[in-house]
Design a protein around this motif. Structure first.
Motif, PDB file in Angstrom:
ATOM      1  N   SER A 173       3.722   4.460  -0.180  1.00 47.16           N
ATOM      2  CA  SER A 173       4.601   3.928  -1.081  1.00 47.16           C
ATOM      3  C   SER A 173       5.963   4.362  -0.734  1.00 47.16           C
ATOM      4  N   ASP A 174       6.464   5.058   0.004  1.00 50.09           N
ATOM      5  CA  ASP A 174       7.820   5.430   0.624  1.00 50.09           C
ATOM      6  C   ASP A 174       7.595   6.290   1.981  1.00 50.09           C
ATOM      7  N   ARG A 191      -1.672  -4.924   5.011  1.00 48.02           N
ATOM      8  CA  ARG A 191      -0.500  -5.543   4.604  1.00 48.02           C
ATOM      9  C   ARG A 191      -0.205  -5.845   3.315  1.00 48.02           C
ATOM     10  N   THR A 192      -1.112  -5.626   2.288  1.00 50.96           N
ATOM     11  CA  THR A 192      -0.911  -6.034   1.060  1.00 50.96           C
ATOM     12  C   THR A 192      -1.012  -4.588   0.254  1.00 50.96           C
ATOM     13  N   GLY A 193      -0.455  -4.476  -1.223  1.00 48.10           N
ATOM     14  CA  GLY A 193      -0.190  -3.523  -2.088  1.00 48.10           C
ATOM     15  C   GLY A 193       0.554  -2.597  -1.530  1.00 48.10           C
ATOM     16  N   TYR A 194       1.262  -2.564  -0.503  1.00 51.72           N
ATOM     17  CA  TYR A 194       2.407  -1.445  -0.036  1.00 51.72           C
ATOM     18  C   TYR A 194       3.487  -1.889  -0.149  1.00 51.72           C
ATOM     19  N   PRO A 195       4.588  -1.215  -0.696  1.00 50.15           N
ATOM     20  CA  PRO A 195       6.120  -1.471  -0.726  1.00 50.15           C
ATOM     21  C   PRO A 195       6.745  -1.140   0.626  1.00 50.15           C
ATOM     22  N   PHE A 196       5.882  -0.409   1.556  1.00 51.88           N
ATOM     23  CA  PHE A 196       6.643   0.324   2.686  1.00 51.88           C
ATOM     24  C   PHE A 196       5.562   0.178   3.965  1.00 51.88           C
ATOM     25  N   GLY A 248       0.631   1.151   5.955  1.00 51.96           N
ATOM     26  CA  GLY A 248       1.562   0.816   4.571  1.00 51.96           C
ATOM     27  C   GLY A 248       1.458   2.167   4.000  1.00 51.96           C
TER      28      GLY A 248
END
Length: 140
Positions: free
Chosen positions: A90-91, A46-51, A88
């Motif tokens: 990056s996109d 849940r951390t470090g990923y924008p998506f 999670g």
């Protein structure tokens, strides 16, 4: 993991970043300790990923955890023969590529952008192979 008494919350720490451990001398009674493996898994995924995406796999909880490691996603049983993962990336396109690499049936529950990226990749794969098949049919 450790209890952050200042924030009244549990925290995880990367062992490679811990330089020194020092006792505070305070005695703390731990009553609400979470499952350490689950806390670390939740923190990593849940951390470090924008998506993020939620995906239903037609696999038992144990089989899903073998296919998608707990350090990659969180897992929730969804009946006896299904598991929902939260993962999670990056996109949407990167997540779609990863999901295809699992080589198992799946259902993207959310968000729609990951489902659309997955379908776009499948469509491109189909069209690329359809064009190749048509060319092969025309050859003597």
């Amino acid at each position: 993991m450790a209890r952050d008494v200042g924030r009244s919350a549990w925290r995880t720490f990367r062992a490679d970043r811990v330089v020194e451990v020092e006792s505070t001398g305070e005695v703390v009674e731990v009553l609400d300790a979470p499952d350490a493996a689950q806390l670390v898994s939740d923190t990593i995924t849940r951390t470090g990923y924008p998506f993020f995406a939620r995906v239903r796999l037609p696999l038992s909880y144990d089989d899903a955890r073998r296919l998608v490691a707990p350090i990659v996603a969180t897992h929730e049983p969804d009946g006896a023969n299904a598991t929902v993962i939260s993962i999670g990336g990056s996109d949407p396109d990167q997540l779609a590529g990863y999901l295809l690499s699992l080589r198992t049936p799946l259902e993207v529950l959310s968000p729609d952008s990951v489902r659309e990226a997955l379908l776009a990749r499948l469509d491109a794969l189909y069209r690329g192979n359809e064009a190749g098949r048509q060319g092969a049919d025309e050859q003597p």
